[in-house]
Design an enzyme around this catalytic site. Structure first.
Site, PDB file in Angstrom:
ATOM      1  CB  ILE A 152      -0.954  -0.005   1.207  1.00 31.18           C
ATOM      2  CG1 ILE A 152      -1.904  -1.201   1.128  1.00 31.18           C
ATOM      3  CG2 ILE A 152      -1.751   1.304   1.269  1.00 31.18           C
ATOM      4  CD1 ILE A 152      -2.721  -1.430   2.389  1.00 31.18           C
ATOM      5  NE  ARG A 228      -5.953  -3.625  11.117  1.00 27.96           N
ATOM      6  CZ  ARG A 228      -6.319  -3.778   9.859  1.00 27.96           C
ATOM      7  NH1 ARG A 228      -6.520  -2.705   9.106  1.00 27.96           N
ATOM      8  NH2 ARG A 228      -6.498  -4.970   9.335  1.00 27.96           N
ATOM      9  CD  GLU A 257     -12.178   0.610  12.861  1.00 23.80           C
ATOM     10  OE1 GLU A 257     -12.602  -0.411  12.284  1.00 23.80           O
ATOM     11  OE2 GLU A 257     -11.179   1.246  12.469  1.00 23.80           O
ATOM     12  CG  HIS A 276     -11.732  -0.032   8.870  1.00 23.61           C
ATOM     13  ND1 HIS A 276     -11.291  -0.674   9.992  1.00 23.61           N
ATOM     14  CD2 HIS A 276     -10.913  -0.441   7.861  1.00 23.61           C
ATOM     15  CE1 HIS A 276     -10.255  -1.457   9.685  1.00 23.61           C
ATOM     16  NE2 HIS A 276     -10.013  -1.329   8.388  1.00 23.61           N
ATOM     17  N   GLY A 278     -11.349   1.672   3.491  1.00 27.95           N
ATOM     18  CA  GLY A 278     -10.237   1.754   2.544  1.00 27.95           C
ATOM     19  C   GLY A 278     -10.144   0.576   1.594  1.00 27.95           C
TER      20      GLY A 278
END
Length: 307
Positions: A152, A228, A257, A276, A278
């Site tokens: 990434i 994270r 979360e 969250h 992505g």
């Protein structure tokens, strides 16, 4: 070996069933809501647990005594269960990598651009009937520091280099990348106008950006986190946003979360938040499903795996 997919979401069902035809595996799939306390009973008699997103507390995992394999729909299994306890119980933890490198990097870049031009704030104002121009930041020529240069991070480097940013990176082990110059962590923190986190979460990286490292950043930095939430000390982050040490935080991940209703990040004026998501594109999900099924097939067919 019997396998159970404990938390297959409605959006994944068609992809799962379509791809299943290409694999020689048998999996029982649960699509119904459940309490995490029900997991020991749900997994009774199963050797393999496939988990998309469900966090399993230590006391629950300790009662899943039939498990021998845990297959996670992602990279950071440490955010889902206690890896040390799994090891003590003889459970082999399997993760998948590189399924959504471009997908996540594109969201990170989008958050960076959106935060730099205050797009979310202006959208909210106009939706509310207002009309206020908010001054933005031109990013071309500014420095972005990438903390972590895995798949990434390398995709983020490529995207940022393409739009004219000066891209530097720090990685725990040196990695050559044509789009990012390698620098020390101290230099990255002190000189970057934008910092983007791309580390895996483990015992060594938990709380990586603590109060001291945040204080070492260039004042007014734009901080992006699509990795994270636990990589960041959230209390220190909130304080830095209030003081202006961090000018803006663009966040897709959080320590807890969903983000608690009264969490200060929900009302901070200088944040851009996503839930969250992505990894959440069709292309990435198809890659996830195929990688997970490949792992299960290899577990259930060891002779084929060794051939």
């Amino acid at each position: 070996m019997r396998a159970k997919y404990i938390d297959c979401g409605p959006n994944q069902i068609p992809l799962w069933r379509t791809a299943l035809a290409d694999f020689d595996i048998e999996v029982d799939v649960n699509t119904e809501p459940f309490s995490v306390e029900d997991l020991p009973a749900m997994l009774d008699g199963y050797d393999i647990c496939i988990d998309d997103h469900t966090k399993i507390p230590q006391e629950v995992l300790s009662r899943c005594t039939d498990l021998r394999h845990f297959v996670y729909f992602g990279t950071g299994a440490a955010s889902i269960l206690d890896l040390a306890l799994a090891g003590q119980m003889g459970i082999e933890v399997h993760t998948i990598r590189n399924y959504g490198d471009t997908t996540v990097a594109e969201l990170a870049a989008g958050l960076m651009l959106g935060a730099a031009r205050q797009i979310a704030a202006q959208h909210h104002i106009i939706r509310g009937g207002g009309w206020t121009k908010l001054q933005g930041i031109e990013l071309r020529g500014r420095r972005i520091g990438l903390i972590g240069l895995g798949g990434i991070g390398r995709e983020m480097a490529r995207i940022c280099a393409g739009i004219g940013l000066d891209v530097v990176a720090w990685n725990r082990s040196p990695i050559a990348d044509a789009h990012a110059a390698s620098v020390s962590l101290d230099e990255l923190l002190a000189t970057s106008d934008v910092i983007s986190l791309h580390l895996a979460l483990n015992d060594d990286t938990r709380g990586f950006l603590d109060a001291d490292r945040i204080a070492a950043m260039k004042r007014g930095v734009l901080l992006v986190n699509t990795a994270r939430g636990a990589l960041l000390d959230e209390a220190a982050l909130v304080g830095a946003l209030e003081s202006g040490q961090i000018g803006h935080a663009a966040l897709d991940v959080f320590e807890t979360e969903p983000l608690p209703e009264h969490h200060p990040l929900r009302t901070a004026p200088n944040v851009t938040l996503t839930a969250h998501c992505g990894f959440w594109t069709e292309a990435s999900t198809i890659n996830q499903v195929r990688l997970v099924m490949g792992i299960v097939e290899a577990i259930q067919s060891p002779l084929r795996r060794s051939a």
